[in-house]
Write an enzyme that holds these catalytic residues in place. Sequence first.
Site, PDB file in Angstrom:
ATOM      1  N   ASP A  83       0.805  -1.189   0.096  1.00 27.94           N
ATOM      2  CA  ASP A  83       0.009   0.295   0.116  1.00 27.94           C
ATOM      3  C   ASP A  83       0.814   1.357  -0.051  1.00 27.94           C
ATOM      4  O   ASP A  83       1.997   1.239   0.642  1.00 27.94           O
ATOM      5  CB  ASP A  83      -1.054   0.176   1.075  1.00 27.94           C
ATOM      6  CG  ASP A  83      -2.140   0.970   1.263  1.00 27.94           C
ATOM      7  OD1 ASP A  83      -2.297   1.439   0.263  1.00 27.94           O
ATOM      8  OD2 ASP A  83      -2.408   1.216   2.338  1.00 27.94           O
ATOM      9  N   HIS A  84       0.594   2.216  -0.829  1.00 23.72           N
ATOM     10  CA  HIS A  84       1.237   3.439  -0.677  1.00 23.72           C
ATOM     11  C   HIS A  84       2.851   3.210  -0.746  1.00 23.72           C
ATOM     12  O   HIS A  84       3.464   4.117   0.095  1.00 23.72           O
ATOM     13  CB  HIS A  84       0.879   4.586   0.278  1.00 23.72           C
ATOM     14  CG  HIS A  84      -0.517   4.980   0.005  1.00 23.72           C
ATOM     15  ND1 HIS A  84      -0.995   5.910  -0.645  1.00 23.72           N
ATOM     16  CD2 HIS A  84      -1.802   4.467   0.757  1.00 23.72           C
ATOM     17  CE1 HIS A  84      -2.301   5.766  -0.677  1.00 23.72           C
ATOM     18  NE2 HIS A  84      -2.737   5.199   0.446  1.00 23.72           N
ATOM     19  N   ASP A 105       2.866   4.955  -5.618  1.00 22.53           N
ATOM     20  CA  ASP A 105       2.187   6.280  -5.308  1.00 22.53           C
ATOM     21  C   ASP A 105       3.070   7.498  -5.671  1.00 22.53           C
ATOM     22  O   ASP A 105       3.795   8.205  -4.838  1.00 22.53           O
ATOM     23  CB  ASP A 105       1.580   6.386  -4.033  1.00 22.53           C
ATOM     24  CG  ASP A 105       0.697   7.499  -3.575  1.00 22.53           C
ATOM     25  OD1 ASP A 105       0.595   8.388  -4.537  1.00 22.53           O
ATOM     26  OD2 ASP A 105       0.231   7.990  -2.427  1.00 22.53           O
ATOM     27  N   GLY A 193      -8.078   7.652   7.513  1.00 18.11           N
ATOM     28  CA  GLY A 193      -8.206   8.180   8.712  1.00 18.11           C
ATOM     29  C   GLY A 193      -9.751   8.312   9.197  1.00 18.11           C
ATOM     30  O   GLY A 193     -10.766   8.013   8.459  1.00 18.11           O
ATOM     31  N   GLY A 227      -9.190   5.477   1.189  1.00 16.59           N
ATOM     32  CA  GLY A 227      -9.938   6.135   2.323  1.00 16.59           C
ATOM     33  C   GLY A 227     -11.488   5.885   2.269  1.00 16.59           C
ATOM     34  O   GLY A 227     -12.186   6.612   2.404  1.00 16.59           O
ATOM     35  N   SER A 229     -13.118   3.783   4.450  1.00 15.03           N
ATOM     36  CA  SER A 229     -13.725   3.415   5.243  1.00 15.03           C
ATOM     37  C   SER A 229     -15.065   4.108   5.708  1.00 15.03           C
ATOM     38  O   SER A 229     -15.057   5.393   5.249  1.00 15.03           O
ATOM     39  CB  SER A 229     -12.863   3.585   6.843  1.00 15.03           C
ATOM     40  OG  SER A 229     -11.924   2.498   6.913  1.00 15.03           O
ATOM     41  N   ASN A 269     -10.165   0.258  -0.659  1.00 17.27           N
ATOM     42  CA  ASN A 269      -9.084   0.278   0.553  1.00 17.27           C
ATOM     43  C   ASN A 269     -10.058   0.546   1.842  1.00 17.27           C
ATOM     44  O   ASN A 269     -10.470   1.657   2.094  1.00 17.27           O
ATOM     45  CB  ASN A 269      -8.018   1.337   0.474  1.00 17.27           C
ATOM     46  CG  ASN A 269      -7.162   0.759  -0.569  1.00 17.27           C
ATOM     47  OD1 ASN A 269      -7.194  -0.173  -1.459  1.00 17.27           O
ATOM     48  ND2 ASN A 269      -5.854   1.661  -0.721  1.00 17.27           N
ATOM     49  N   ASP A 271      -9.104   0.441   6.174  1.00 15.11           N
ATOM     50  CA  ASP A 271      -8.219   0.125   7.150  1.00 15.11           C
ATOM     51  C   ASP A 271      -8.939   0.496   8.507  1.00 15.11           C
ATOM     52  O   ASP A 271      -9.182  -0.163   9.541  1.00 15.11           O
ATOM     53  CB  ASP A 271      -6.870   0.671   6.990  1.00 15.11           C
ATOM     54  CG  ASP A 271      -5.862   0.870   7.916  1.00 15.11           C
ATOM     55  OD1 ASP A 271      -6.246  -0.260   9.012  1.00 15.11           O
ATOM     56  OD2 ASP A 271      -4.543   0.996   7.933  1.00 15.11           O
ATOM     57  N   THR A 272      -9.363   1.980   8.600  1.00 17.77           N
ATOM     58  CA  THR A 272      -9.870   2.523   9.572  1.00 17.77           C
ATOM     59  C   THR A 272     -10.863   1.694  10.378  1.00 17.77           C
ATOM     60  O   THR A 272     -11.075   1.677  11.626  1.00 17.77           O
ATOM     61  CB  THR A 272     -10.271   3.877   9.361  1.00 17.77           C
ATOM     62  OG1 THR A 272      -9.266   4.731   9.123  1.00 17.77           O
ATOM     63  CG2 THR A 272     -10.834   4.745  10.603  1.00 17.77           C
TER      64      THR A 272
HETATM   65  P1  13P Z   1      -9.433   4.322   5.380  1.00 17.61           P
HETATM   66  O1  13P Z   1      -8.529   5.159   6.248  1.00 17.61           O
HETATM   67  O2  13P Z   1     -10.440   5.033   5.141  1.00 17.61           O
HETATM   68  O3  13P Z   1      -9.722   2.834   6.080  1.00 17.61           O
HETATM   69  O4  13P Z   1      -8.275   4.129   4.218  1.00 17.61           O
HETATM   70  C1  13P Z   1      -7.257   3.272   3.978  1.00 17.61           C
HETATM   71  C2  13P Z   1      -6.522   3.266   2.867  1.00 17.61           C
HETATM   72  O5  13P Z   1      -7.020   4.224   1.803  1.00 17.61           O
HETATM   73  C3  13P Z   1      -5.188   2.617   2.754  1.00 17.61           C
HETATM   74  O6  13P Z   1      -4.401   2.825   1.506  1.00 17.61           O
HETATM   75  O1  G3H Z   2      -2.460   4.522   4.073  1.00 15.29           O
HETATM   76  C1  G3H Z   2      -3.273   4.446   4.893  1.00 15.29           C
HETATM   77  C2  G3H Z   2      -3.562   3.176   5.719  1.00 15.29           C
HETATM   78  O2  G3H Z   2      -4.388   3.211   6.598  1.00 15.29           O
HETATM   79  C3  G3H Z   2      -1.998   2.522   6.233  1.00 15.29           C
HETATM   80  O3  G3H Z   2      -1.658   3.368   7.317  1.00 15.29           O
HETATM   81  O4  G3H Z   2       0.679   4.088   7.225  1.00 15.29           O
HETATM   82  O5  G3H Z   2      -0.536   4.092   9.502  1.00 15.29           O
HETATM   83  O6  G3H Z   2       0.059   1.960   8.288  1.00 15.29           O
HETATM   84  P1  G3H Z   2      -0.298   3.402   8.126  1.00 15.29           P
HETATM   85 ZN    ZN Z   3      -4.714   4.822   0.839  1.00 16.69          ZN
END
Ligand code: 13P
Ligand code: G3H
Ligand code: ZN
Length: 339
Positions: A83-84, A105, A193, A227, A229, A269, A271-272
């Site tokens: 990721d990124h 990215d 986030g 982003g 979530s 994607n 994560d949050t």
């Molecule tokens: P969220 O913070 O919305 O879960 O997005 C995660 C994300 O885009 C990871 O690359």
């Molecule tokens: O890119 C954002 C994801 O939520 C990953 O977050 O870099 O804190 O692991 P992180």
């Molecule tokens: Zn992202």
Amino acid sequence: MPLVPMRVLLDHAAEHDYGVGAFNVNNMEQIQAIMTAATETNSPVIVQASRGARSFTNDAYLRHLMLAAAELNPKIPIAMHQDHGNSPATCFSAIDQGFTSVMMDGSLMEDGKSPATYEYNVDVTRQVVKRAHALGVTVEAEIGCLGGIEDGHGAGLTGDEALAHLTDPGEAERFVADTGCDALAVAIGTSHGAYKFTVKPTGDVLKMDVIEEIHRRLPNTHLVMHGSSSVPRELVDLINRYGGKLKESYGVPVEAIQKGIKHGVRKINVDTDNRLAITGAIRKVFAETPEKFDPRDYMKPAREAMAQVVKERMIAFGQAGWADRIPNVTLEDMAKRYR
Ligand code: 13P
Ligand code: G3H
Ligand code: ZN
């Protein structure tokens, strides 16, 4: 089944009009939660690790955990994604570690903060596509910048600034032709986030019309929503009920994502939401049974809470039910196709 190239999952999703959640992981329990959700729903899996996750797990732990997931779940195709990635070097080291997909990215400079030029983005993305495709590895790229700066990644754009850095559909079209990337992350007003929108988002701030226009111009490119979530109110409330201090905020409604899936979004994607689920479950155990100190007493409910969120997303995105119908394509097969 060995880990598969992410392109195989996205091609299948495009063929059958569904989206695939890409869930971030940092530890064993998160990987287990995703695999539980996947086996219960027969879903293909994209697991992704940020640079922070790779440094937290020291790569080797992560690699072996992913191999364990593949060994224990032979019927589930799993893609392992960086990721990124902030530079070609990060993407190349991920490939060396067995990742089957990488995100270069280049929308930001190597610092992961400063918006980059179009030329810089094309240059670094091309370098990664060349090496990755020779090995059958998938490449996601990004054009336009997300808002926000949570998690140490992002340009720190707020409100109007973020809207000024939305993906330009014409530029997206040129970028895909210039780079040959497999998937394209687009900026449509979301940010990473828990604090994305202060009110329930409307089309003024969450620009689904931009997705529609990009898909119209690039019908064969897999689009990616970062982003994504939804920041469920009940998870925020749970955390705050047990001593947390999260501010009220709104995420990306699942219905908006479903609309995106109708217009070419294949990777979503998240994560949050999983972080919120885990934190809420752990806080509850700590608050209700302060005498407990065995990590299993709180990691087990945390893992279950994450599995529940992932399961709900897998069903909502439409990936449920497809795992055993995806062709087994290896990295070598993909490398031949790219050639
Ligand atoms: P969220 O913070 O919305 O879960 O997005 C995660 C994300 O885009 C990871 O690359
Ligand atoms: O890119 C954002 C994801 O939520 C990953 O977050 O870099 O804190 O692991 P992180
Ligand atoms: Zn992202």
